[in-house]
Scaffold this motif. Structure first.
Motif, mmCIF file in Angstrom:
data_model
loop_
_atom_site.group_PDB
_atom_site.id
_atom_site.type_symbol
_atom_site.label_atom_id
_atom_site.label_comp_id
_atom_site.label_asym_id
_atom_site.label_seq_id
_atom_site.Cartn_x
_atom_site.Cartn_y
_atom_site.Cartn_z
ATOM 1 N N PHE A 184 -4.146 -35.509 38.011
ATOM 2 C CA PHE A 184 -3.319 -36.536 38.653
ATOM 3 C C PHE A 184 -4.090 -37.848 38.806
ATOM 4 N N ILE A 185 -5.362 -37.744 39.198
ATOM 5 C CA ILE A 185 -6.172 -38.962 39.398
ATOM 6 C C ILE A 185 -6.391 -39.691 38.066
ATOM 7 N N ILE A 186 -6.714 -38.939 37.012
ATOM 8 C CA ILE A 186 -6.983 -39.550 35.706
ATOM 9 C C ILE A 186 -5.723 -40.245 35.168
ATOM 10 N N VAL A 187 -4.578 -39.559 35.261
ATOM 11 C CA VAL A 187 -3.312 -40.167 34.816
ATOM 12 C C VAL A 187 -2.921 -41.314 35.747
ATOM 13 N N GLY A 188 -3.094 -41.092 37.050
ATOM 14 C CA GLY A 188 -2.710 -42.096 38.042
ATOM 15 C C GLY A 188 -3.463 -43.397 37.890
ATOM 16 N N HIS A 189 -4.752 -43.313 37.575
ATOM 17 C CA HIS A 189 -5.528 -44.556 37.439
ATOM 18 C C HIS A 189 -5.336 -45.210 36.078
ATOM 19 N N TYR A 190 -4.878 -44.435 35.101
ATOM 20 C CA TYR A 190 -4.420 -45.077 33.855
ATOM 21 C C TYR A 190 -3.209 -45.959 34.189
ATOM 22 N N LEU A 191 -2.302 -45.409 35.020
ATOM 23 C CA LEU A 191 -1.130 -46.193 35.462
ATOM 24 C C LEU A 191 -1.559 -47.412 36.280
ATOM 25 N N ASP A 192 -2.631 -47.241 37.061
ATOM 26 C CA ASP A 192 -3.154 -48.357 37.859
ATOM 27 C C ASP A 192 -3.602 -49.502 36.948
ATOM 28 N N PHE A 193 -4.350 -49.166 35.893
ATOM 29 C CA PHE A 193 -4.798 -50.201 34.952
ATOM 30 C C PHE A 193 -3.613 -50.767 34.166
ATOM 31 N N TYR A 194 -2.618 -49.917 33.901
ATOM 32 C CA TYR A 194 -1.396 -50.393 33.256
ATOM 33 C C TYR A 194 -0.764 -51.491 34.115
ATOM 34 N N GLN A 195 -0.702 -51.247 35.437
ATOM 35 C CA GLN A 195 -0.122 -52.220 36.366
ATOM 36 C C GLN A 195 -0.950 -53.502 36.458
ATOM 37 N N MET A 196 -2.245 -53.378 36.299
ATOM 38 C CA MET A 196 -3.101 -54.563 36.372
ATOM 39 C C MET A 196 -2.945 -55.444 35.132
#
Length: 443
Positions: A375-387
């Motif tokens: 979840f963290i690995i996928v979630g922070h990919y989404l975080d960078f996507y948002q950035m």
């Protein structure tokens, strides 16, 4: 797993075997990623043409009052190939973080003279090898397609006589210019790789020759790296990500991106240890080691959330309405894709790790740790996507075969290169002065 009395530092040696079957699987995943990317590019080229530019222009007119002119032309120049370059940049930045955090983790352990981590240090120690891939990817993408990603690189933007002149961006041109930017990027990668190579050599030398000299040398290298990381992690955040939204800035952005990198790196380290244990390696890693890794993930998920919220809170509390555009673009502007991603961002990166990792037992249970890592690995990919995506693609962002293919290519390349690096030294740093302590770690 409780007792390890039959182990002694002298006879603990274990080598990872990167089997032909393992290599084949990763290569298949890589090929699948390439096929998905090519199909995605084909569909993108067929499905988006001149009407895309029209939509961009309409969007620009709609949001003109918010985006102060410059950003309108940024989205107005949209071409369907921009999505490919934006994804290349996104994955380059994301995987650079995971790789460099491997070195950061090891350096922190040496500075703290931590004993417990000496049994797992060979895992994060292998990660920075991937900087040899992401470095060239980011450098070449910037040289050839930087103007697709960075509004401040657009022609005439700093020229007062040009119709594209932007006073705010011109005021930042002393720092944001192509030569200086490229120089900083090259220096960061060179410093990271030189310090990692130096530490890696000392680490392998310690296996061969023992003694405490190598350990103290590594403490010195780690000290240098932490200083370099302190400067470069913030500057790379400003350069590679924050300057995409050139009109906007946040004094907390360096911390924000670092916290996202850090917790992703921790999750990747933990997941790698668990997967190696499943394959019969690293049986000397006990429940207490897993507990410590779980505590790190739990704590830094909360830290990321704190910075995520505080970045907005400071803008709100100080009453800077002009800075809220960054958040409005991600919450109300463009497409619902960004709003959905923002919600998933918080669920994956805060609520899930917080609720799952709260108990002592969860931090010592492999299946809970694995789910949390994923979840963290996928979630922070989404975080960078948002950035990255709202500033580069505007209303044309999305999740499709291009995104899936690109992340699969990078992930499989990362797994292959790190797996290969793990074969080059024993998984146990057998002459580490704190190894005996680590083998009997109990909390």
């Amino acid at each position: 797993m409780a007792g390890h009395s039959h182990f002694s530092p002298a006879n603990v040696e274990e080598y990872f075997e990167f089997t032909a079957e393992g290599r084949k699987r990763i290569i298949y995943a890589f090929v699948a990623g390439v096929v998905a990317l090519l199909v995605g590019i084909y569909l993108l080229s067929r499905g988006e043409g001149h009407e895309v530019v029209q939509a961009a222009a309409e969007h620009g007119a709609e949001h003109g009052e918010h985006l102060s002119g410059g950003a309108v032309s940024h989205h107005g120049d949209y071409d369907w190939t921009n999505r490919i370059w934006a994804n290349l940049w996104l994955n380059g930045v994301y995987f650079t973080g995971i790789a460099v955090i491997g070195m950061f983790f090891v350096s922190i352990q040496y500075l703290a003279k931590a004993g417990w981590s000496s049994v797992i240090k060979r895992i994060p120690e292998a990660f920075p090898r991937f900087l040899m891939v992401t470095g060239p990817v980011l450098i070449l993408t910037f040289i050839f397609k930087g103007d697709v990603i960075f509004h401040w690189m657009h022609h005439g933007i700093t020229d007062p006589s040009s119709e594209h002149y932007d006073k705010i961006i011109a005021g930042k041109s002393g720092y944001l210019n192509q030569g200086f930017f490229l120089g900083r990027m090259v220096v960061f990668f060179v410093l990271w790789l030189v310090l990692w190579n130096w530490m890696r050599k000392k680490s392998i030398d310690e296996d061969l020759n023992g003694g405490s000299a190598n350990f103290y040398d590594m403490v010195k290298i780690a000290t240098g790296f932490i200083v370099v990381m302190g400067i470069s992690s913030s500057m790379s955040a400003w350069d590679w990500v924050m300057s995409i939204d050139t009109h906007w800035f946040s004094t907390m952005f360096g911390w924000y991106m670092f916290s996202s990198w850090h917790v992703t790196g921790l999750a990747t380290i933990t997941l790698t240890v668990l997967l190696l244990k499943d394959k019969g390696y690293m049986q000397y890693v006990n429940f207490s080691h897993l507990h410590d890794l779980g505590k790190f993930m739990f704590a830094f998920s909360i830290f990321w959330t704190y910075v995520w919220f505080e970045q907005f809170l400071l803008i709100y509390y100080a009453n800077f309405p002009e800075e809220t555009i960054y958040f409005l673009e991600r919450w109300e502007g463009h497409d619902k894709i960004y709003k959905a991603t923002e919600i998933l961002n918080v669920v994956f990166n805060f609520f899930f790790p917080f609720l799952v990792m709260m108990t002592r037992d969860a931090k010592r249970t492999a299946i809970f740790l694995k789910i949390c890592c994923a979840f963290i690995i996928v979630g922070h990919y989404l975080d960078f996507y948002q950035m990255i995506m709202p500033g580069t693609l505007g209303p044309h962002g999305g999740f499709g075969l291009v995104e899936f293919g690109m992340v699969t290519i990078f992930a499989s390349a990362f797994i292959y290169i790190v797996s290969n690096e793990l074969t080059k030294a024993s998984l146990v740093a057998k002459n580490h002065p704190f190894l005996e302590e680590a083998l009997h770690h109990d909390i």
